[in-house]
Design a protein around this motif. Structure first.
Motif, PDB file in Angstrom:
ATOM      1  N   ALA A 109       2.698   3.500  -8.261  1.00 23.21           N
ATOM      2  CA  ALA A 109       2.044   2.588  -7.334  1.00 23.21           C
ATOM      3  C   ALA A 109       1.955   3.165  -5.923  1.00 23.21           C
ATOM      4  O   ALA A 109       1.421   2.537  -5.035  1.00 23.21           O
ATOM      5  N   LEU A 110       2.500   4.346  -5.768  1.00 20.02           N
ATOM      6  CA  LEU A 110       2.536   4.906  -4.422  1.00 20.02           C
ATOM      7  C   LEU A 110       1.171   5.440  -4.009  1.00 20.02           C
ATOM      8  O   LEU A 110       0.601   6.271  -4.686  1.00 20.02           O
ATOM      9  N   GLY A 111       0.681   4.968  -2.877  1.00 18.74           N
ATOM     10  CA  GLY A 111      -0.514   5.571  -2.322  1.00 18.74           C
ATOM     11  C   GLY A 111      -0.119   6.787  -1.513  1.00 18.74           C
ATOM     12  O   GLY A 111       1.028   6.960  -1.135  1.00 18.74           O
ATOM     13  N   ASP A 112      -1.111   7.641  -1.282  1.00 21.59           N
ATOM     14  CA  ASP A 112      -0.827   8.836  -0.492  1.00 21.59           C
ATOM     15  C   ASP A 112      -0.461   8.481   0.938  1.00 21.59           C
ATOM     16  O   ASP A 112       0.184   9.237   1.647  1.00 21.59           O
ATOM     17  N   ASP A 113      -0.944   7.296   1.355  1.00 21.74           N
ATOM     18  CA  ASP A 113      -0.696   6.929   2.746  1.00 21.74           C
ATOM     19  C   ASP A 113       0.613   6.163   2.922  1.00 21.74           C
ATOM     20  O   ASP A 113       0.859   5.564   3.956  1.00 21.74           O
ATOM     21  N   LEU A 114       1.471   6.177   1.883  1.00 24.72           N
ATOM     22  CA  LEU A 114       2.718   5.417   1.973  1.00 24.72           C
ATOM     23  C   LEU A 114       3.562   5.885   3.156  1.00 24.72           C
ATOM     24  O   LEU A 114       4.107   5.084   3.910  1.00 24.72           O
ATOM     25  N   THR A 115       3.684   7.180   3.292  1.00 27.31           N
ATOM     26  CA  THR A 115       4.489   7.703   4.387  1.00 27.31           C
ATOM     27  C   THR A 115       3.965   7.205   5.729  1.00 27.31           C
ATOM     28  O   THR A 115       4.745   6.804   6.595  1.00 27.31           O
ATOM     29  N   ALA A 116       2.668   7.206   5.846  1.00 27.20           N
ATOM     30  CA  ALA A 116       2.086   6.730   7.098  1.00 27.20           C
ATOM     31  C   ALA A 116       2.389   5.257   7.314  1.00 27.20           C
ATOM     32  O   ALA A 116       2.708   4.814   8.423  1.00 27.20           O
TER      33      ALA A 116
END
Lengths: 429, 392
Positions: B136-143
């Motif tokens: 479920a993790l999007g690439d923008d999770l860190t952001a």
């Protein structure tokens, strides 16, 4: 300690009569032989102590009542507790002595697996109430020990004992955060009954309370389960209701030199060979604890939850290394962790023999389990042991966020009684 | 220690992947159907031995055991060998700790760092194979996480700024002897403290000077801070013989409180927050409610506990809403439940509103206290699942 040996019968009533003089006891003479045959349990009269619960705690089936020290201190901690504090009624000094004699007599019998009274639950006159309440019929004593103590209030003017109050029997100070409840605090006398069978422990307190009616009445009492300390090396370390091993660094009976130094009172007064008991009823707010991260829980305790190893490394019995540091040079065992603040090295070497139990007294008015630790410790001198350690914990312990001290008592636990005497006799000598 | 319910450790090299998937059917949450794999890591003085060099994508638990004699760390690094995907730090010799991470398919590295310095030992490639269960993790999770952290930092600063202003006004009224004004400012000003109480309490030297209750004192200790002044302003329930403070004491208490608040302001400027600190901070605030406010122990003299209650909840809600977008992706059902429980609690609190404030704690009926307490538990328990839902 030598109190793991032969089972022995309870003190004979005649023996006590001989010591007291017949006039001091209001019961007709009963043959010692009759008393000795009034065992509660035929099965127990055979080789005793095979109960499985005894095997669990490592407690022997029977401990002798008489000896240099009272039992229930360095005795391997049994699994169950019934603790009771009493107020002495408006009686004379002689009547107080008589109560203590009667208590010793009944205690010596019950520890041996006999009925509280000579006749027992079913052996008396048919038209008379039995002199034992009966719920321990057929039950072996399961390592029952009965330990008596005297609170500071006993040493007021009522019984002429003021001059005999030991200096070490201090009034405990108010500790930061104390939320003591009046009716869970203090007491002239206390009895600690421990057994692997809860019914046997309750039977002891019930019958001793009954014997005391008119002379002393219950002030507060506490049931405990799941001993939270080991007092011998053979016992595994149990867990408290926070889910952590408790009492890993406890004093053990085998450490006789340490026990002599830290547990037994010395000096040349009536307390020589005795000890000082501090009891604290500590409510744990387990609901909030349970919502706390494992990281926080281990940081608060200073040990791992699984093995009980100090966070500085090693196994459960590895000494904590308080100088060990981790990332950013922060100590691996936090400055405010329980294990650090309670450690002898942080308290001028002060150490305690802990003998606490878990409790769950139903729930409170907000639907939270009324649960916690009924902390009991024994020591040679509370002024240099419990008081400074608790002061340090009360000031700094991160665990305080999850604790509330609601009950408290301090008691002088006199030495054990000889065969022809009773516990506390020295106080009246 | 390995939790009793954890899946059995599986050596990937010994099993076909299909068998593995069958063995590890644990579903961590509703929206992520990825499997769960448990691996062991042995961190010794010169090696970092992972029980398998590959695993299916999803939740991976590394049970790291330090068999060396130095404190060690374990890292799961991204394919660039630099970015930290997960880490377990401060593992003492002989101790085991579990690192749980959610990992997408790709190339990674595992490495241990005994002694916590240098490049580490035993750096090895670690491959995560597509399990077929999308993360479920999007690439923008860190952001998103960075944004949440930064937002919370701003919130804390803003609250302490308001606390400084409010405390100065309160102190001025108290020193001037305008007790009515001081009483009127007391609860509304403390709101700014209570909203960030878990942060303020993290300054172990300031908290006892500013927020100690009388029962927390030890014999002979000076009592300062909010509650010492509270007792002087609401002396009705003080012990017999209680003497109102003289002007010298008033000025000393008020001045110290203002000074300490300025110190707090300076201290929070440098704070940084991790995601776990935020989610656990929300729990901490609920626990403050459960152990102090709902029992009426916090505001022993003024009985303005419900102001603090609301403020703790405000603070928890800010923390929750800061991460809610992330939670919607990872566990929408939990987000729905938390939304509902926050609302239900607010309904109960709103019933006790009087004007801009609240009824006094002493005016509440036992049943109302019980209802508030039950709803705090109803909120706190799912809230305690937030960390696991987000950090995994």
């Amino acid at each position: 300690m030598s109190d793991t040996d032969d089972p022995q019968p309870g003190l004979s009533r005649r023996g006590l009569l001989g010591f007291l003089g017949a006039g001091a006891v209001g019961v007709g003479a009963v043959a010692a032989g009759a008393a000795a045959t009034t065992t509660r349990s035929p099965s127990f009269a055979a080789p005793a102590g095979q109960s499985t619960s005894a095997a669990q705690s490592g407690a022997a089936a029977i401990y002798p009542f008489h000896g240099e020290h009272q039992s229930g201190i360095v005795t391997p901690a049994q699994d169950r507790l019934h603790f009771a504090a009493f107020d002495v009624s408006d009686v004379t000094r002689a009547e107080l002595q008589e109560l203590l004699q009667d208590w010793s007599y009944a205690a010596s019998r019950m520890m041996a697996g006999l009925s509280a009274g000579d006749l027992g639950a079913v052996g008396g006159a048919y038209d008379a109430p039995p002199d034992d309440t009966g719920e321990a019929l057929d039950l072996p004593p399961a390592g029952l020990t009965i330990t008596f103590g005297f609170g500071p209030s006993l040493f007021d003017e009522r019984f002429g004992l003021a001059s005999r109050r030991p200096a070490a029997l201090v009034d405990l100070p108010h500790f930061p955060g104390d939320a003591l409840v009046e009716n869970l605090t203090g007491g002239d006398l206390c009895i600690q009954a421990c057994s692997d069978d809860p019914q046997v422990a309750v039977h002891a307190i019930r019958n001793l309370s009954r014997i005391a009616f008119g002379r002393a009445s219950l002030r507060w009492s506490q049931l405990g389960f799941g001993r939270t300390s080991s007092t011998t090396r053979a016992q595994v370390t149990p867990r408290n209701l926070f889910g952590f091993k408790d009492g890993t660094a406890n004093l053990r009976a085998e450490d006789t030199a340490l026990v002599d130094t830290h547990v037994w009172a010395d000096g040349d007064d009536w307390m020589t060979g005795g000890s000082y008991l501090v009891a604290r009823k500590i409510r744990m707010t387990i609901e909030t604890w349970d919502r706390t991260s494992l990281r926080e829980q281990e940081t608060v305790v200073g040990r791992t939850k699984g093995d009980g190893a100090p966070l500085s490394g090693g196994g459960e019995f590895t000494e904590p290394d308080f100088s060990a540091t981790g990332r950013d040079d922060a100590p691996l065992i936090a400055e405010t962790s329980h294990v650090r603040l309670a450690h002898p090295s942080m308290n001028n070497g002060a150490t305690l023999l802990r003998r606490g139990y878990n409790f769950v007294d139903g729930n409170d008015e907000l639907g939270r389990l009324n649960a916690g630790l009924f902390f009991i410790c024994f020591q040679a001198d509370p002024r240099t042991q419990f008081v400074p350690v608790q002061l340090s914990l009360a000031r700094h312990d991160a665990m305080n966020e999850y604790l509330r001290h609601v009950g408290s008592g301090i008691f002088a636990v006199p030495p054990g009684a000889t065969q022809d005497s009773y516990v506390g006799a020295g106080l009246f000598a | 220690m390995i939790p009793r319910s954890a899946p059995t450790t599986v050596s990937l090299s010994a099993l076909g992947l299909a068998a593995l998937v069958a063995l590890t059917g644990c579903v961590p949450n509703a929206t992520s159907a990825a499997g769960s794999t448990q691996l062991t890591v042995d961190s010794s003085a010169d090696a970092c031995t992972v029980s398998a060099a590959e695993a299916p994508s999803g939740t991976i638990s590394f049970v790291v055991t330090n068999s060396g004699d130095q404190v060690t760390e374990f890292y799961l690094l991204a394919g660039d060998g630099l970015r930290i995907v997960g880490e377990a730090e401060n593992i003492g010799p002989g101790i085991s700790r579990t690192l749980v991470v959610q990992v997408s398919p790709g190339d990674y590295f595992t490495v241990c760092k005994p002694g916590m310095a240098g490049a580490g030992v035993g750096k090895a490639a670690f491959t995560v194979i597509d399990s077929g269960n999308p993360l479920a993790l999007g690439d923008d999770l860190t952001a998103q996480i960075d944004t949440a952290n930064a937002n919370y930092k701003s919130y804390v600063k803003d609250q302490v700024e308001n606390l400084v202003t409010g405390t100065e006004a309160f102190a001025a009224a108290y020193i001037a002897g305008d007790d009515d004004a001081a009483r009127a400012l007391y609860a509304p000003t403390r709101v700014f403290w209570e909203r960030i109480e878990t942060v303020a309490e993290s300054f172990g030297d300031l908290d006892p000077r500013m927020d100690l209750r009388e029962a927390d004192l030890e014999e002979g200790q000076d009592w300062t801070g909010w509650h010492a002044i509270e007792k002087d302003l609401w002396p009705a329930e003080a012990e017999p013989g209680f003497q109102p403070y003289d002007q010298t004491k008033r000025e000393a208490l008020a001045t110290q409180l203002v000074d300490d608040t300025h110190t707090l302001y300076a201290d929070v400027q440098q704070l940084e927050f991790t995601l776990a600190q935020q989610t656990n901070g929300a729990i901490g605030l609920l626990d403050e409610v459960a152990s102090g406010k709902v029992t009426g122990e916090e505001e022993f003299w003024s009985h303005t506990d419900l102001w603090d209650f609301q403020a703790n909840i405000d603070g928890a809600r800010v923390l929750y809403e800061g991460v809610r977008d992330i939670l919607m992706v990872k566990d929408a059902a939990l987000a729905d439940r938390l939304d509902a429980e926050f609302s239900a609690l607010q309904v109960l609190l709103d019933e006790q509103r009087v004007g801009a404030g609240f009824r006094l704690y002493t005016e509440l009926e036992a049943a109302q206290v019980r209802a508030l307490s039950d709803q705090v538990n109803a909120l706190a328990e799912p809230l305690s699942k937030l960390t696991a839902a987000l950090v995994l």
